[in-house]
Motif scaffolding. Structure first.
Motif, mmCIF file in Angstrom:
data_model
loop_
_atom_site.group_PDB
_atom_site.id
_atom_site.type_symbol
_atom_site.label_atom_id
_atom_site.label_comp_id
_atom_site.label_asym_id
_atom_site.label_seq_id
_atom_site.Cartn_x
_atom_site.Cartn_y
_atom_site.Cartn_z
ATOM 1 N N GLN A 11 6.803 2.043 2.793
ATOM 2 C CA GLN A 11 5.508 2.148 2.119
ATOM 3 C C GLN A 11 5.366 1.045 1.070
ATOM 4 O OE1 GLN A 11 4.744 5.892 0.155
ATOM 5 N NE2 GLN A 11 2.543 5.523 0.118
ATOM 6 N N VAL A 12 4.203 0.425 1.060
ATOM 7 C CA VAL A 12 3.859 -0.598 0.072
ATOM 8 C C VAL A 12 2.509 -0.221 -0.528
ATOM 9 C CG1 VAL A 12 5.170 -2.420 1.235
ATOM 10 C CG2 VAL A 12 2.757 -2.106 1.790
ATOM 11 N N GLN A 13 2.173 -0.824 -1.662
ATOM 12 C CA GLN A 13 0.903 -0.481 -2.303
ATOM 13 C C GLN A 13 -0.256 -1.307 -1.773
ATOM 14 O OE1 GLN A 13 1.857 -0.969 -6.420
ATOM 15 N NE2 GLN A 13 2.868 1.007 -6.541
ATOM 16 N N GLN A 14 0.002 -2.557 -1.414
ATOM 17 C CA GLN A 14 -1.075 -3.447 -0.981
ATOM 18 C C GLN A 14 -0.572 -4.325 0.163
ATOM 19 O OE1 GLN A 14 -2.866 -6.302 -0.656
ATOM 20 N NE2 GLN A 14 -4.780 -5.185 -0.809
ATOM 21 N N ASP A 17 -0.515 -8.351 -0.334
ATOM 22 C CA ASP A 17 0.564 -8.808 -1.211
ATOM 23 C C ASP A 17 1.919 -8.650 -0.530
ATOM 24 O OD1 ASP A 17 -1.301 -9.379 -3.153
ATOM 25 O OD2 ASP A 17 -0.949 -7.540 -4.290
ATOM 26 N N ALA A 18 2.104 -7.534 0.177
ATOM 27 C CA ALA A 18 3.360 -7.291 0.875
ATOM 28 C C ALA A 18 3.577 -8.338 1.965
ATOM 29 C CB ALA A 18 3.367 -5.888 1.478
ATOM 30 N N GLU A 56 0.445 1.259 3.832
ATOM 31 C CA GLU A 56 0.021 1.795 2.541
ATOM 32 C C GLU A 56 0.107 3.317 2.536
ATOM 33 O OE1 GLU A 56 -3.859 0.125 1.917
ATOM 34 O OE2 GLU A 56 -3.060 -1.877 1.536
ATOM 35 N N HIS A 57 0.383 3.903 3.693
ATOM 36 C CA HIS A 57 0.456 5.357 3.831
ATOM 37 C C HIS A 57 1.901 5.828 3.877
ATOM 38 C CE1 HIS A 57 -3.828 5.374 4.643
ATOM 39 N NE2 HIS A 57 -3.615 4.375 5.477
ATOM 40 N N LYS A 58 2.126 7.031 3.463
ATOM 41 C CA LYS A 58 3.450 7.633 3.504
ATOM 42 C C LYS A 58 3.721 8.143 4.922
ATOM 43 C CE LYS A 58 6.366 10.862 1.094
ATOM 44 N NZ LYS A 58 6.980 10.538 -0.159
ATOM 45 N N ASN A 64 13.379 3.829 1.899
ATOM 46 C CA ASN A 64 13.206 2.812 0.869
ATOM 47 C C ASN A 64 14.518 2.059 0.653
ATOM 48 O OD1 ASN A 64 14.670 4.750 -0.458
ATOM 49 N ND2 ASN A 64 13.420 4.738 -2.302
ATOM 50 N N TYR A 106 7.738 -3.311 -4.481
ATOM 51 C CA TYR A 106 7.330 -1.910 -4.435
ATOM 52 C C TYR A 106 8.504 -0.962 -4.644
ATOM 53 C CZ TYR A 106 3.722 -4.693 -2.436
ATOM 54 O OH TYR A 106 2.809 -5.692 -2.251
ATOM 55 N N ASN A 108 11.341 -0.874 -2.840
ATOM 56 C CA ASN A 108 12.167 -0.662 -1.660
ATOM 57 C C ASN A 108 13.424 -1.524 -1.789
ATOM 58 O OD1 ASN A 108 10.276 1.060 -0.144
ATOM 59 N ND2 ASN A 108 9.001 -0.769 -0.207
#
Length: 121
Positions: A11-14, A17-18, A56-58, A64, A106, A108
């Motif tokens: 999972q990443v936030q964006q 950017d990832a 972006e989703h779990k 991680n 993020y 990980n």
């Protein structure tokens, strides 16, 4: 370790950017993709046997912490450090071999492991 293929959900936030971090800083090939016909993500080819799906989703099976196999941990460490990767653990010897550790933006965690047999004659 087994030579079988490994696939990780991370999972990443964006995603944009990832994608930049994994492609530019880590030097891993990336490809935009869609999972199950609806979820946008990025497929990262970490090495010949390891793929990572960034989302972006779990996911139920997400992780991680990822171990990346290396033929030369010191070379990988120097290359990644020169690209701006900040290491949490510099190369050190473990019973499994030589390893170094870093995190993505993020949180990980990644371990680079060059497996070695210290009992060779």
């Amino acid at each position: 370790m087994s030579p079988s293929a490994k696939f990780f959900y991370v999972q990443v936030q964006q995603l944009n950017d990832a994608d930049a971090f994994y492609a530019n800083c880590l030097g891993m090939p990336t490809e935009a993709t869609i999972l199950h016909g609806q979820e946008k993500g990025i497929l990262v080819k970490a090495d010949d046997r390891t793929s990572i799906f960034l989302s972006e989703h779990k996911h139920q099976n997400q992780t991680n912490k990822i171990v990346l196999q290396s033929d030369d941990c010191l070379e990988d460490y120097c290359r990644l450090k020169s690209r701006g990767v900040v290491f949490k653990k510099t190369p050190s010897y473990l019973t499994e071999g030589l390893s170094a550790a870093f995190s993505d933006p993020y949180g990980n965690e990644f371990i680079i492991l060059e497996q070695r047999n210290y009992n060779e004659d």
